[in-house]
Scaffold this motif. Structure first.
Motif, PDB file in Angstrom:
ATOM      1  N   UNK A  64       0.842  -1.203   0.000  1.00 20.79           N
ATOM      2  CA  UNK A  64       0.000   0.000   0.000  1.00 20.79           C
ATOM      3  C   UNK A  64       0.874   1.249   0.000  1.00 20.79           C
ATOM      4  N   UNK A  65       0.441   2.247  -0.725  1.00 23.36           N
ATOM      5  CA  UNK A  65       1.169   3.514  -0.747  1.00 23.36           C
ATOM      6  C   UNK A  65       0.686   4.387   0.404  1.00 23.36           C
ATOM      7  N   UNK A 138      -2.485   6.731   4.205  1.00 19.86           N
ATOM      8  CA  UNK A 138      -2.651   5.832   3.074  1.00 19.86           C
ATOM      9  C   UNK A 138      -3.498   6.483   1.989  1.00 19.86           C
ATOM     10  N   UNK A 139      -3.215   6.102   0.768  1.00 14.23           N
ATOM     11  CA  UNK A 139      -4.037   6.553  -0.356  1.00 14.23           C
ATOM     12  C   UNK A 139      -5.083   5.495  -0.709  1.00 14.23           C
ATOM     13  N   UNK A 144      -5.789  -1.286   5.074  1.00 10.06           N
ATOM     14  CA  UNK A 144      -5.463  -1.606   6.458  1.00 10.06           C
ATOM     15  C   UNK A 144      -6.748  -1.879   7.237  1.00 10.06           C
ATOM     16  N   UNK A 145      -6.654  -2.794   8.196  1.00 12.83           N
ATOM     17  CA  UNK A 145      -7.804  -3.105   9.028  1.00 12.83           C
ATOM     18  C   UNK A 145      -7.306  -3.538  10.407  1.00 12.83           C
TER      19      UNK A 145
END
Length: 155
Positions: A64-65, A138-139, A144-145
């Motif tokens: 993830x970016x 995050x973009x 995420x969780x």
């Protein structure tokens, strides 16, 4: 284990202290690696704390970016007199601290630092503080969780 080594793209997690526990396959056939991070930190009161409390898990897409921003300083913005005093004492503008010549690239840059100093009441000491407060936003909102109310294992 040795028969199922961590993929090379996940090796930075292992290098950072994460312990690979294994992987599972989702119903869609995707491989999901499970890592544990067993380290602790010491809080301001000197007590040991876990990074993630019992009963919780954090999952994220390693690719993830996340863009880096810098949060506000914990002190009020300096007055003109404070900026002038800092410049007189230390020889540079506290709002634009000089960077060492060997620092190259965008990892470390002057915009990420908040500099501050104050003189002790007895006039014998100066406390110097430098702070940086990165925020990694995050973009991808679904990358995420946090899982809660998980059942733990007694060991």
């Amino acid at each position: 284990g040795p028969n199922n080594p961590v993929p090379s793209n996940l090796q930075p997690l292992v290098d950072g202290g994460a312990v690979a526990r294994g992987y599972i396959f989702t119903p869609q056939g995707r491989q999901l690696w499970i890592f544990c991070y067993n380290d602790i930190y010491t809080d301001a009161n000197g007590a040991s704390q876990k990074y993630i409390p019992d009963g919780y898990a954090f999952m994220g897409y390693f690719g993830a970016r996340c863009d880096r921003y810098f949060g506000p300083a914990e002190v009020l913005p300096p007055t003109g007199a404070k900026v002038a005093w800092y410049n007189e004492i230390f020889g540079f503008n506290m709002m634009a601290a000089p960077m060492p010549p060997m620092v190259k690239g965008g990892i470390v840059n002057p915009a990420m630092f908040y500099n501050d100093a104050y003189q002790a009441e007895d006039g014998k000491k100066i406390a110097v503080r430098t702070q940086t407060a990165p925020i990694f936003a995050t973009t991808q909102t679904d990358a995420f969780v946090t899982l809660t109310d998980l059942i733990g294992v007694n060991s």
